[in-house]
Design a protein around this motif. Structure first.
Motif, short mmCIF file in Angstrom:
data_model
loop_
_atom_site.label_atom_id
_atom_site.label_comp_id
_atom_site.label_asym_id
_atom_site.label_seq_id
_atom_site.Cartn_x
_atom_site.Cartn_y
_atom_site.Cartn_z
N PHE A 127 50.55 49.52 -0.19
CA PHE A 127 49.17 49.16 0.16
C PHE A 127 48.74 47.90 -0.59
O PHE A 127 48.17 46.97 0.00
CB PHE A 127 48.24 50.33 -0.14
N LEU A 128 49.01 47.86 -1.89
CA LEU A 128 48.68 46.67 -2.68
C LEU A 128 49.49 45.46 -2.20
O LEU A 128 48.97 44.33 -2.15
CB LEU A 128 48.93 46.93 -4.16
N ALA A 129 50.76 45.70 -1.85
CA ALA A 129 51.60 44.60 -1.35
C ALA A 129 51.05 44.03 -0.05
O ALA A 129 51.00 42.81 0.14
CB ALA A 129 53.03 45.09 -1.17
N TRP A 130 50.61 44.90 0.86
CA TRP A 130 50.07 44.42 2.13
C TRP A 130 48.73 43.72 1.94
O TRP A 130 48.38 42.81 2.71
CB TRP A 130 49.94 45.57 3.12
N LEU A 131 47.98 44.13 0.93
CA LEU A 131 46.76 43.38 0.61
C LEU A 131 47.10 41.95 0.21
O LEU A 131 46.43 40.99 0.62
CB LEU A 131 45.99 44.08 -0.51
N GLY A 132 48.15 41.81 -0.61
CA GLY A 132 48.59 40.46 -0.99
C GLY A 132 49.10 39.67 0.20
O GLY A 132 48.82 38.46 0.32
N VAL A 133 49.84 40.32 1.08
CA VAL A 133 50.34 39.65 2.29
C VAL A 133 49.18 39.19 3.16
O VAL A 133 49.19 38.08 3.72
CB VAL A 133 51.29 40.58 3.06
N THR A 134 48.16 40.04 3.29
CA THR A 134 46.99 39.66 4.09
C THR A 134 46.28 38.46 3.49
O THR A 134 45.88 37.54 4.21
CB THR A 134 46.02 40.85 4.18
N ALA A 135 46.13 38.46 2.17
CA ALA A 135 45.48 37.32 1.51
C ALA A 135 46.32 36.05 1.67
O ALA A 135 45.78 34.96 1.91
CB ALA A 135 45.26 37.63 0.03
N PHE A 136 47.64 36.19 1.56
CA PHE A 136 48.52 35.03 1.72
C PHE A 136 48.49 34.51 3.16
O PHE A 136 48.54 33.28 3.39
CB PHE A 136 49.95 35.42 1.33
N THR A 137 48.41 35.41 4.15
CA THR A 137 48.38 34.98 5.55
C THR A 137 47.07 34.29 5.90
O THR A 137 47.03 33.47 6.83
CB THR A 137 48.60 36.20 6.46
N SER A 138 46.02 34.61 5.19
CA SER A 138 44.73 33.97 5.48
C SER A 138 44.72 32.49 5.11
O SER A 138 43.89 31.73 5.63
CB SER A 138 43.60 34.69 4.75
N LEU A 139 45.62 32.06 4.21
CA LEU A 139 45.65 30.64 3.82
C LEU A 139 46.03 29.72 4.97
O LEU A 139 45.31 28.75 5.25
CB LEU A 139 46.59 30.46 2.62
N PRO A 140 47.16 29.95 5.68
CA PRO A 140 47.45 29.08 6.81
C PRO A 140 46.43 29.19 7.93
O PRO A 140 46.20 28.22 8.66
CB PRO A 140 48.84 29.53 7.28
N VAL A 141 45.81 30.36 8.08
CA VAL A 141 44.75 30.49 9.10
C VAL A 141 43.59 29.57 8.75
O VAL A 141 43.04 28.89 9.63
CB VAL A 141 44.28 31.96 9.19
N PHE A 142 43.22 29.52 7.48
CA PHE A 142 42.13 28.64 7.06
C PHE A 142 42.50 27.17 7.25
O PHE A 142 41.68 26.37 7.72
CB PHE A 142 41.80 28.93 5.59
N MET A 143 43.74 26.83 6.90
CA MET A 143 44.18 25.44 7.05
C MET A 143 44.19 25.03 8.52
O MET A 143 43.67 23.96 8.89
CB MET A 143 45.57 25.28 6.43
N TYR A 144 44.78 25.85 9.35
CA TYR A 144 44.85 25.51 10.78
C TYR A 144 43.47 25.53 11.43
O TYR A 144 43.22 24.80 12.38
CB TYR A 144 45.79 26.46 11.51
N PHE A 145 42.58 26.40 10.92
CA PHE A 145 41.23 26.42 11.47
C PHE A 145 40.51 25.10 11.20
O PHE A 145 39.79 24.58 12.07
CB PHE A 145 40.44 27.58 10.87
N ASN A 146 40.70 24.55 10.01
CA ASN A 146 40.09 23.25 9.70
C ASN A 146 40.65 22.15 10.59
O ASN A 146 39.89 21.32 11.13
CB ASN A 146 40.33 22.91 8.23
#
Length: 267
Positions: A127-146
């Motif tokens: 569960f903690l690992a998937w939280l980290g994966v979710t946070a890491f995946t949000s970075l390229p989403v933010f970059m591509y959104f910009n």
């Protein structure tokens, strides 16, 4: 007739909560791995075609090599959680059967309780690992959104000279200049291409898959904790029934002995 009875018996011990969590986990992992893999491939295409990023020698760790490593990590995640989902389903079947067949031939052992506790600990770590994966995946989403927002508002930024520099994101070294500015031909080609729009939406789907996996882990934790509590109470009940059965047997033996003594005394 025997097949129907077998099916009814199997449905009676079917762990519906674990089944729902397993389906949600498989859907989330499949969405994350599939969309994430294709999004990384689209990122490689964008970096090579519009930012002119070339692959470094084998002994050098560059952004393209890191993307290849992430692809292999995705393969490992897909295989690992496919097996883990099956193990949790099996544990759910055994736990449900142990609770419902408490008064039958099946007995809850200390090993079974240890396995349930081990699954709770392991699921919490995942569960903690998937939280980290979710946070890491949000970075390229933010970059591509910009980037996607700038492309959608090209008329607004027409007078401004905005540049997308990979050095700001740590993808290339400081000495390498890999950037695309709003007034250049590469910028317009990148905005009009399907790679940018597709890659952005694939990363969004991968983020949704990671979020679904997090929800599945939370659901698993609730199911496993409830099963652990039920098994613990069932063990206490089992001990109580064993003690009660022994006491009743002892009372029966005492009454039998006294009856025999009275009969002998009468004769």
């Amino acid at each position: 007739m025997r097949w129907d009875l077998c099916c009814v018996k199997c449905l009676g011990v079917l762990p519906y909560a674990s089944l729902f969590a397993t389906i949600l986990l498989y859907a989330g992992v499949a969405l994350f791995c599939g969309c994430g893999h294709e999004a990384l491939s689209g990122t490689v295409t964008i970096l090579q075609n519009y930012f002119e990023v070339v692959r470094a020698p084998v002994e050098t760790l560059d952004v393209l090599t890191m993307i290849d490593i992430l692809k292999y990590v995705i393969y490992g995640i897909a295989a690992a959680f496919f097996v883990y989902g099956i193990l949790l389903m099996v544990e759910g079947f055994f736990t449900t059967g142990a609770i419902r067949d408490l008064y039958g031939d099946f007995k809850i052992t200390a090993c079974g309780r240890c396995v349930s506790a081990w699954f709770i600990m392991l699921t919490y770590i995942f569960f903690l690992a998937w939280l980290g994966v979710t946070a890491f995946t949000s970075l390229p989403v933010f970059m591509y959104f910009n980037i996607w927002t700038i492309c959608q508002n090209t008329t607004v930024v027409e007078g401004a000279n905005l540049c997308l520099d990979l050095r700001q994101f740590g993808m290339v070294t400081i000495g390498e200049e890999r950037k695309v500015c709003t007034g250049s031909e590469k910028f317009f080609k990148m905005c009009e291409s399907n790679e940018l729009d597709m890659t952005f939406h694939l990363f969004v789907c991968a983020l949704a898959g990671a979020g679904a996996a997090v929800i599945a882990m939370v659901h698993y934790l609730m199911v496993l904790s409830a099963n652990w509590a039920y098994v613990k109470d069932a063990c206490r009940m089992q001990k109580y029934e064993d003690i009660k059965s022994k006491e009743e047997q002892e009372l029966h033996d005492i009454h039998s002995t006294r009856s025999k003594e009275r009969l002998n005394a009468y004769t």
